[in-house]
Design an enzyme around this catalytic site. Structure first.
Site, PDB file in Angstrom:
ATOM      1  N   ASP A  34       0.865  -1.157  -0.054  1.00 24.07           N
ATOM      2  CA  ASP A  34      -0.071   0.050   0.128  1.00 24.07           C
ATOM      3  C   ASP A  34       0.889   1.256  -0.033  1.00 24.07           C
ATOM      4  O   ASP A  34       0.721   2.159  -0.983  1.00 24.07           O
ATOM      5  CB  ASP A  34      -0.839  -0.042   1.500  1.00 24.07           C
ATOM      6  N   THR A 120      -0.972 -11.315   3.185  1.00 19.43           N
ATOM      7  CA  THR A 120       0.063 -12.037   3.728  1.00 19.43           C
ATOM      8  C   THR A 120       1.224 -11.391   4.573  1.00 19.43           C
ATOM      9  O   THR A 120       2.194 -11.795   4.824  1.00 19.43           O
ATOM     10  CB  THR A 120       0.834 -12.910   2.646  1.00 19.43           C
TER      11      THR A 120
HETATM   12  P1  ADP Z   1      -1.430  -6.964   3.960  1.00 21.96           P
HETATM   13  O1  ADP Z   1      -1.856  -5.730   5.029  1.00 21.96           O
HETATM   14  O2  ADP Z   1      -2.677  -7.153   3.070  1.00 21.96           O
HETATM   15  O3  ADP Z   1      -0.944  -8.033   4.697  1.00 21.96           O
HETATM   16  P2  ADP Z   1       0.999  -6.112   3.309  1.00 21.96           P
HETATM   17  O4  ADP Z   1       1.464  -4.955   2.322  1.00 21.96           O
HETATM   18  O5  ADP Z   1       1.605  -5.931   4.531  1.00 21.96           O
HETATM   19  O6  ADP Z   1      -0.383  -6.170   3.095  1.00 21.96           O
HETATM   20  O7  ADP Z   1       1.823  -7.413   2.408  1.00 21.96           O
HETATM   21  C1  ADP Z   1       1.094  -8.129   1.274  1.00 21.96           C
HETATM   22  C2  ADP Z   1       2.182  -8.727   0.292  1.00 21.96           C
HETATM   23  O8  ADP Z   1       2.675  -7.532  -0.529  1.00 21.96           O
HETATM   24  C3  ADP Z   1       3.399  -9.172   1.139  1.00 21.96           C
HETATM   25  O9  ADP Z   1       3.794 -10.169   0.524  1.00 21.96           O
HETATM   26  C4  ADP Z   1       4.046  -8.088   0.846  1.00 21.96           C
HETATM   27  O10 ADP Z   1       5.810  -8.822   0.868  1.00 21.96           O
HETATM   28  C5  ADP Z   1       3.879  -7.833  -0.506  1.00 21.96           C
HETATM   29  N1  ADP Z   1       4.785  -6.367  -0.864  1.00 21.96           N
HETATM   30  C6  ADP Z   1       5.309  -5.385  -0.244  1.00 21.96           C
HETATM   31  N2  ADP Z   1       5.785  -4.480  -1.208  1.00 21.96           N
HETATM   32  C7  ADP Z   1       5.351  -4.735  -2.312  1.00 21.96           C
HETATM   33  C8  ADP Z   1       5.626  -4.327  -3.734  1.00 21.96           C
HETATM   34  N3  ADP Z   1       6.232  -3.102  -3.814  1.00 21.96           N
HETATM   35  N4  ADP Z   1       5.207  -5.079  -4.612  1.00 21.96           N
HETATM   36  C9  ADP Z   1       4.557  -6.020  -4.328  1.00 21.96           C
HETATM   37  N5  ADP Z   1       4.389  -6.745  -3.398  1.00 21.96           N
HETATM   38  C10 ADP Z   1       4.668  -6.141  -2.193  1.00 21.96           C
END
Ligand code: ADP
Length: 167
Positions: A34, A120
């Site tokens: 996010d 995740t």
């Molecule tokens: P949630 O709150 O839904 O768990 P997170 O952002 O904490 O969301 O994590 C969801 C996934 O996105 C994790 O596997 C994390 O490693 C991944 N993630 C973080 N940054 C990026 C990025 N720039 N591009 C793709 N995936 C990402």
């Protein structure tokens, strides 16, 4: 049926029409993917999100992609379930995130969509089960989207998604 690919990388660098954001209900940005999407899209994303909030877990809404690089034109914000040990219908809420995001993509006319591994990270969903739900759901939902890319940020997630794709 859409072509399904698993890749490792940063979702903000994907060459697709729409990227999905693992948002929270406020749609004002946060950490993880996010934060990366809001940083790359610029401050107008927060304004556009706030105007559509709240977004309930399992639902999805779209905003423009603002300063994200073309061809990305849309950000589809979905709110995953917070893992509570599997007692709160988390699996169906997570499946709904993928299904609703594809419905929104259809309504936008998007032909290619990239998803992160929703829930995740901070939301604590067990990654192996989440990978299976991601693959099973995007494979079975009817859609006009032609290319779906499941984007893992880290190697373990990439391996789980690949195993789910092949399993
Ligand atoms: P949630 O709150 O839904 O768990 P997170 O952002 O904490 O969301 O994590 C969801 C996934 O996105 C994790 O596997 C994390 O490693 C991944 N993630 C973080 N940054 C990026 C990025 N720039 N591009 C793709 N995936 C990402």
């Amino acid at each position: 049926m859409a072509r399904l690919e698993v890749v490792q990388g940063d979702i903000t660098r994907e060459a697709v029409d729409a990227i999905v954001n693992a948002a929270n209900s406020s749609l004002r940005g946060g950490g993880g993917v996010d934060g990366a999407i809001h940083w790359a899209a610029g401050p107008r994303l927060k304004e556009a999100g706030a105007a559509l909030a709240p977004c309930l877990p399992g639902d999805a809404v779209a905003t423009p992609a603002f300063d994200l690089d073309p061809p990305i034109r849309h950000v589809i914000h979905t709110v995953g379930p917070v893992w509570k040990g599997g007692t709160r219908d988390e699996a169906s809420v997570l499946a709904s995130c993928y299904r609703r995001s594809l419905e929104v993509a259809d309504s936008l006319g998007a032909r290619s969509v990239a998803f992160p591994a929703i829930s995740t990270g901070v939301f604590g969903y067990p990654p192996e089960e989440a990978a299976r739900i991601a693959v099973d759901t995007v494979r079975t939902v009817p859609t006009r989207v032609e290319l779906i890319r499941l984007v893992a940020y880290d190697r373990p997630t990439y391996e789980l998604l690949t195993a789910a794709l092949e399993g």
